[in-house]
Design a protein around this motif. Sequence first.
Motif, PDB file in Angstrom:
ATOM      1  N   VAL A 140       2.310  11.008   0.481  1.00  0.00           N
ATOM      2  CA  VAL A 140       3.316  10.872  -0.567  1.00  0.00           C
ATOM      3  C   VAL A 140       3.291   9.423  -1.039  1.00  0.00           C
ATOM      4  CG1 VAL A 140       5.764  11.010  -1.171  1.00  0.00           C
ATOM      5  CG2 VAL A 140       4.765  12.702   0.391  1.00  0.00           C
ATOM      6  N   LEU A 141       2.900   9.204  -2.271  1.00  0.00           N
ATOM      7  CA  LEU A 141       2.906   7.862  -2.835  1.00  0.00           C
ATOM      8  C   LEU A 141       4.290   7.587  -3.400  1.00  0.00           C
ATOM      9  CD1 LEU A 141      -0.494   7.870  -4.797  1.00  0.00           C
ATOM     10  CD2 LEU A 141      -0.072   7.734  -2.324  1.00  0.00           C
ATOM     11  N   GLY A 142       4.918   6.525  -2.896  1.00  0.00           N
ATOM     12  CA  GLY A 142       6.273   6.215  -3.320  1.00  0.00           C
ATOM     13  C   GLY A 142       7.348   6.820  -2.447  1.00  0.00           C
ATOM     14  N   GLY A 143       6.957   7.288  -1.256  1.00  0.00           N
ATOM     15  CA  GLY A 143       7.915   7.857  -0.325  1.00  0.00           C
ATOM     16  C   GLY A 143       7.262   8.061   1.028  1.00  0.00           C
ATOM     17  N   GLU A 144       8.055   8.463   2.004  1.00  0.00           N
ATOM     18  CA  GLU A 144       7.536   8.756   3.330  1.00  0.00           C
ATOM     19  C   GLU A 144       6.991  10.184   3.375  1.00  0.00           C
ATOM     20  OE1 GLU A 144       7.250   6.587   5.830  1.00  0.00           O
ATOM     21  OE2 GLU A 144       8.060   5.044   4.489  1.00  0.00           O
ATOM     22  N   LEU A 145       6.019  10.406   4.255  1.00  0.00           N
ATOM     23  CA  LEU A 145       5.502  11.757   4.456  1.00  0.00           C
ATOM     24  C   LEU A 145       6.509  12.533   5.297  1.00  0.00           C
ATOM     25  CD1 LEU A 145       3.031  13.613   3.986  1.00  0.00           C
ATOM     26  CD2 LEU A 145       2.147  12.794   6.180  1.00  0.00           C
ATOM     27  N   PRO A 146       7.094  13.610   4.746  1.00  0.00           N
ATOM     28  CA  PRO A 146       8.132  14.330   5.502  1.00  0.00           C
ATOM     29  C   PRO A 146       7.533  15.184   6.617  1.00  0.00           C
ATOM     30  CG  PRO A 146       7.684  15.469   3.445  1.00  0.00           C
ATOM     31  CD  PRO A 146       6.868  14.207   3.419  1.00  0.00           C
ATOM     32  N   MET A 167       0.849  -1.192   0.000  1.00  0.00           N
ATOM     33  CA  MET A 167       0.000   0.000   0.000  1.00  0.00           C
ATOM     34  C   MET A 167       0.887   1.246   0.000  1.00  0.00           C
ATOM     35  SD  MET A 167      -3.100   0.985   2.587  1.00  0.00           S
ATOM     36  CE  MET A 167      -3.861  -0.604   2.264  1.00  0.00           C
ATOM     37  N   LEU A 168       0.498   2.231  -0.787  1.00  0.00           N
ATOM     38  CA  LEU A 168       1.265   3.456  -0.925  1.00  0.00           C
ATOM     39  C   LEU A 168       0.490   4.620  -0.320  1.00  0.00           C
ATOM     40  CD1 LEU A 168       2.347   3.075  -4.662  1.00  0.00           C
ATOM     41  CD2 LEU A 168       3.669   2.466  -2.643  1.00  0.00           C
ATOM     42  N   GLY A 169       1.205   5.531   0.339  1.00  0.00           N
ATOM     43  CA  GLY A 169       0.580   6.734   0.851  1.00  0.00           C
ATOM     44  C   GLY A 169       0.326   6.685   2.342  1.00  0.00           C
ATOM     45  N   GLN A 170      -0.266   7.769   2.854  1.00  0.00           N
ATOM     46  CA  GLN A 170      -0.496   7.931   4.283  1.00  0.00           C
ATOM     47  C   GLN A 170      -1.863   8.580   4.505  1.00  0.00           C
ATOM     48  OE1 GLN A 170       2.319   9.641   2.817  1.00  0.00           O
ATOM     49  NE2 GLN A 170       3.570   7.781   2.943  1.00  0.00           N
ATOM     50  N   ASN A 171      -2.285   8.561   5.766  1.00  0.00           N
ATOM     51  CA  ASN A 171      -3.550   9.173   6.189  1.00  0.00           C
ATOM     52  C   ASN A 171      -4.715   8.581   5.396  1.00  0.00           C
ATOM     53  OD1 ASN A 171      -2.336  10.929   8.163  1.00  0.00           O
ATOM     54  ND2 ASN A 171      -1.549  12.150   6.465  1.00  0.00           N
ATOM     55  N   ASP A 172      -5.635   9.396   4.928  1.00  0.00           N
ATOM     56  CA  ASP A 172      -6.793   8.867   4.191  1.00  0.00           C
ATOM     57  C   ASP A 172      -6.522   8.717   2.711  1.00  0.00           C
ATOM     58  OD1 ASP A 172      -8.350   8.796   6.505  1.00  0.00           O
ATOM     59  OD2 ASP A 172      -8.989  10.878   6.257  1.00  0.00           O
ATOM     60  N   TRP A 173      -5.262   8.933   2.277  1.00  0.00           N
ATOM     61  CA  TRP A 173      -4.932   8.939   0.856  1.00  0.00           C
ATOM     62  C   TRP A 173      -3.922   7.838   0.565  1.00  0.00           C
ATOM     63  CZ3 TRP A 173      -7.692  11.915  -2.452  1.00  0.00           C
ATOM     64  CH2 TRP A 173      -8.547  12.838  -1.857  1.00  0.00           C
ATOM     65  N   THR A 174      -4.453   6.615   0.529  1.00  0.00           N
ATOM     66  CA  THR A 174      -3.619   5.453   0.245  1.00  0.00           C
ATOM     67  C   THR A 174      -4.127   4.753  -1.016  1.00  0.00           C
ATOM     68  OG1 THR A 174      -4.965   4.067   1.708  1.00  0.00           O
ATOM     69  CG2 THR A 174      -3.000   5.104   2.660  1.00  0.00           C
ATOM     70  N   TYR A 175      -3.196   4.147  -1.726  1.00  0.00           N
ATOM     71  CA  TYR A 175      -3.492   3.495  -2.999  1.00  0.00           C
ATOM     72  C   TYR A 175      -2.681   2.208  -3.094  1.00  0.00           C
ATOM     73  CZ  TYR A 175      -5.254   8.095  -4.451  1.00  0.00           C
ATOM     74  OH  TYR A 175      -5.947   9.277  -4.537  1.00  0.00           O
ATOM     75  N   GLN A 176      -3.120   1.331  -3.977  1.00  0.00           N
ATOM     76  CA  GLN A 176      -2.321   0.161  -4.301  1.00  0.00           C
ATOM     77  C   GLN A 176      -2.248   0.011  -5.818  1.00  0.00           C
ATOM     78  OE1 GLN A 176      -4.249  -3.114  -2.355  1.00  0.00           O
ATOM     79  NE2 GLN A 176      -5.873  -3.294  -3.886  1.00  0.00           N
ATOM     80  N   ILE A 177      -1.140  -0.485  -6.303  1.00  0.00           N
ATOM     81  CA  ILE A 177      -0.955  -0.669  -7.735  1.00  0.00           C
ATOM     82  C   ILE A 177      -1.799  -1.841  -8.209  1.00  0.00           C
ATOM     83  CG2 ILE A 177       0.725  -1.259  -9.526  1.00  0.00           C
ATOM     84  CD1 ILE A 177       2.854   0.157  -7.846  1.00  0.00           C
ATOM     85  N   ASP A 178      -2.566  -1.629  -9.258  1.00  0.00           N
ATOM     86  CA  ASP A 178      -3.402  -2.673  -9.855  1.00  0.00           C
ATOM     87  C   ASP A 178      -2.542  -3.478 -10.830  1.00  0.00           C
ATOM     88  OD1 ASP A 178      -5.260  -4.266 -11.077  1.00  0.00           O
ATOM     89  OD2 ASP A 178      -6.619  -2.648 -11.656  1.00  0.00           O
TER      90      ASP A 178
END
Length: 334
Positions: A283-289, A1-12
């Motif tokens: 941040v999709l593909g990274g940590e939330l700074p 799973m990518l992202g943080q908080n309520d904004w997460t996604y997964q690659i299909d």
Amino acid sequence: MLGQNDWTYQIDEMWGEHNPAKPKPENAHALAFLDDRLLLVTDNLDHNVIEYDSNGKVIDAWGKQWPGAHGIKVVPDGDSTAIFIVDSGWVLNSKWDGTSYDKWDSPYNKMRQQAGSVAKLDKEGKVLFSIGHPQTVGAYRDDMPFNPTDMVVTDNGDFYIVDGYGSDYILHYDKHGRYLQKFGKENANSAENINNGHGITLDYRGEAPLLLVSSRADHCLKWYTLYGEFIRTLHVPGAFIHAPLFNGKHMIAAVCWTGDTSAPELNSGVICIFDENETLVSVLGGELPEHGAPVRSDKKHFYHCHGLEQDKDGNLYLAQWKADAMHPIRLLKC
């Protein structure tokens, strides 16, 4: 799973073309939906536009007159629909030596530069008119480069072109393609200028629509009125950022590289998501700074995030530059 908080996604992993015999991109640049098809512009010399069905399968490929195809917009046009294609003026060099990628003054570099253009098409792909070098309307000197990167169309049909690989002006035309004005460069306050403007869109979240432009080399997004008056800047440290798309009042922006402004890192693309207060929340593909810290890529998921599109369910579609001729990928909203 990518992202943080309520904004997460997964690659299909199931979405996308897997047949090596089908047309592929060279570099994938920008995306737009046309009815139930997803259109990708690419600088492949044999086909500048690739069309995908709802499963991500290639169903058509066309166009050879835009070898530097870089931007695409699909917009209402009276009772029909129009397609705008932005050609940035980069073309694959038939004399390429096989090794030179960034030696722009070499006759043997992979890409060479020529004047770019913007074309308006009907929904069947027929060219209605083209916008060429602004010297033809007295807006540029003949020694000023014109290498546009993106454009946007307003509700009344006027359109704005950002010349992000050329002279970094924003050029305003009416719906018939007649030149009206330019701005975004040579301001007395340099902070109001565009530097490698790489995307442009409209921000409708306020009382009046504003132009929202990426100043990619500065790690900034900048807002202007439709008359060219500078409004404000959002600095996103570490992010070579593209103009965003909107999900409600949230902004979702592709980032081609992370790193210092003088040293972009290879294969470091991410996707940044901002809330209604323009605070970075995912941040999709990274940590939330932490607040004020630079955005960094994990360098595990993406190459160079360039073009984004979104469907009605909030799923994202990503086009990546310099990604080994990769087709777009779909990111499912969790």
